[in-house]
Design an enzyme around this catalytic site. Sequence first.
Site, PDB file in Angstrom:
ATOM      1  N   SER A 164     -10.922 -54.127  65.617  1.00 56.26           N
ATOM      2  CA  SER A 164     -11.056 -52.587  65.017  1.00 56.26           C
ATOM      3  C   SER A 164     -11.040 -50.782  65.800  1.00 56.26           C
ATOM      4  O   SER A 164     -11.586 -52.029  67.019  1.00 56.26           O
ATOM      5  CB  SER A 164     -11.863 -52.658  63.982  1.00 56.26           C
ATOM      6  N   TYR A 167      -6.878 -46.063  64.246  1.00 51.22           N
ATOM      7  CA  TYR A 167      -8.007 -45.073  63.431  1.00 51.22           C
ATOM      8  C   TYR A 167      -6.630 -44.000  63.691  1.00 51.22           C
ATOM      9  O   TYR A 167      -6.930 -43.654  64.956  1.00 51.22           O
ATOM     10  CB  TYR A 167      -8.835 -44.800  63.245  1.00 51.22           C
ATOM     11  N   THR A 177      -3.904 -48.131  60.222  1.00 52.90           N
ATOM     12  CA  THR A 177      -4.860 -47.787  58.624  1.00 52.90           C
ATOM     13  C   THR A 177      -4.471 -46.188  58.332  1.00 52.90           C
ATOM     14  O   THR A 177      -4.686 -45.643  59.126  1.00 52.90           O
ATOM     15  CB  THR A 177      -5.825 -48.047  59.489  1.00 52.90           C
ATOM     16  N   ARG A 219     -19.992 -44.098  50.173  1.00 52.53           N
ATOM     17  CA  ARG A 219     -20.482 -45.065  50.492  1.00 52.53           C
ATOM     18  C   ARG A 219     -22.366 -45.240  50.247  1.00 52.53           C
ATOM     19  O   ARG A 219     -22.300 -44.421  50.982  1.00 52.53           O
ATOM     20  CB  ARG A 219     -20.533 -46.483  51.401  1.00 52.53           C
ATOM     21  N   LYS A 232      -2.028 -50.717  57.570  1.00 58.10           N
ATOM     22  CA  LYS A 232      -2.527 -51.525  56.002  1.00 58.10           C
ATOM     23  C   LYS A 232      -2.772 -50.606  55.642  1.00 58.10           C
ATOM     24  O   LYS A 232      -3.791 -49.321  55.783  1.00 58.10           O
ATOM     25  CB  LYS A 232      -3.545 -51.636  57.423  1.00 58.10           C
ATOM     26  N   HIS A 280      -8.990 -50.605  51.411  1.00 57.96           N
ATOM     27  CA  HIS A 280      -9.589 -51.286  52.713  1.00 57.96           C
ATOM     28  C   HIS A 280     -10.809 -51.532  51.903  1.00 57.96           C
ATOM     29  O   HIS A 280     -12.029 -51.381  51.788  1.00 57.96           O
ATOM     30  CB  HIS A 280     -10.020 -49.818  52.301  1.00 57.96           C
TER      31      HIS A 280
END
Length: 389
Positions: free
Chosen positions: A107, A130, A156, A165, A254, A278
Site C-alpha cells: 500500500s 493513491y 485505487t 469510519r 482497484k 474498499h
Amino acid sequence: MPVITNIEDLRRLARRKVPKALFDYVDTGSYDELSYRANSAELKAIRFRQRILIDTGERKLSTTMLGEKVAMPVAIAPTGLAGLLYGDGEMVAARAAEDAGIRYCLSTMSICSIEDIRSATKGPFWFQLYVFRDRAFSEQILARAHAAGCTALFVTVDLPMRGQRHADLKNGLEVPPRLTPRNVFDIATKPAWAMSVLRGKRKTFGNIATFLHQKAQTGALAAGRWAQENYDPTLSWNDIAWMRKVWPGKLVLKGVLDAEDAKKAADHGVDAIVVSNHGGRQLDGAPATIVALPRIADAAGDRIEILFDGGVRSGQDVLKALALGARGCFIGRAHLYGLAAMGGAGVTKALSLIESELRLSMALTGVRDVAEVSRDILFDDYSARLRNV
C-alpha cells in the site's frame, strides 16, 4: 496458544494482542457498516453443488494472476498501517506471501517503504497507488516502485475522499491522533505489541515520509496530515493516459463495482480490475462485492482480467469468487488478523488455512483444476438468484 482452525480464530487472538484503536481500524467499516457486513454475509449465502464419484485425487491450485505464475489464486491486498500491528509488518507479510508462492501488494499508506519490501524479498511484488493532488509524488513513487521490481500497479479509484469510519473517530485514530486515558491504559496493557513495533524499522508512513523529507517535513504527523489533505477528487478517466505514461508495467484499477465502469476500464486499455468496495470502508450501502461480481464478469470478463476482494475469509470464499468470474482473490483483513495475532507465522497460518480449505472444497465439488471452476459448481437456486440481481 489456542488451536487455530480458521481465520476467525486468528481474529479473536488479534483482538487480544493489539490496542483497540488499531484492531478497530482493521475490523470495522464506514458509517453503519452495511456494505462491510454484506461482503461476508453474501459470500456465506452462496451454496455449492456437492458432487460425488469424480476422481479428484490430484488437484491443481496453481494458476496465473496478471500473467504471473502463482501457487494459488490468492494475493495479499494492500493495507495501510500493517507495520503498526506488528513490527516491520509489511516486510513480514511480504516474506510470508513469497514463501507461499503468491504475490504481495504494498500500500501507498504502508509503514515499511517500497525499498524495505525489496530488501526483504527476492521476487517481484505489486504496488498500490493513491493518486494525490501532488502528481510529483505519484511520478516519484512509481519510479521507485519500478526500480524495486514491482511488476503491476494497482490504482485505487474508489477513494476520492476518505469515508467516515466511526470507530476511528471514537478511538482517536485520526490526524493528529487523540490520546485518551483509555488509549494510554490499553497500550500499557500490550507490552509485547509495543516491543514488536518499537523494534520495527519505521514508525511512520515510509513511502510518504521519503517524499516529504525532500521538502524538509518529517515525522508521522506530517506524513499523515499530508495524505489526509491531498486525496484528489478530480481523478477521472482522462487520467488513464497519464498513468500509462508514468507506469511501464501492468495497470490495474482497484475499486470497480459497476458493470459500466468495468466496460469503460476495458475501453481504456487497463490490464485488469479489482471488483472491490474498499472492504466496506468507503460508500456504505454499496452492494457486496460478490453480488456485483457476476454482472461485471458478464459485461467485461472476456475483455479484461477480473480480480476480487471483499469478505474473503476462507478457501471456500475463494472458490465461490472464482465460480462467479474472478481470476483470483485478494485477502486484506484475513492476513492482518494473522499478522496481529502471530506475526509472520500468523500470516503463513492464514494462507495455509485458505489453501487447505480451497483444496478440500475443490474435491467435494468435483473440481480438479482451478482453471475449470465455473458457475456449474454452484447450487441452482443461488445461480438463479444471481441472474435476477
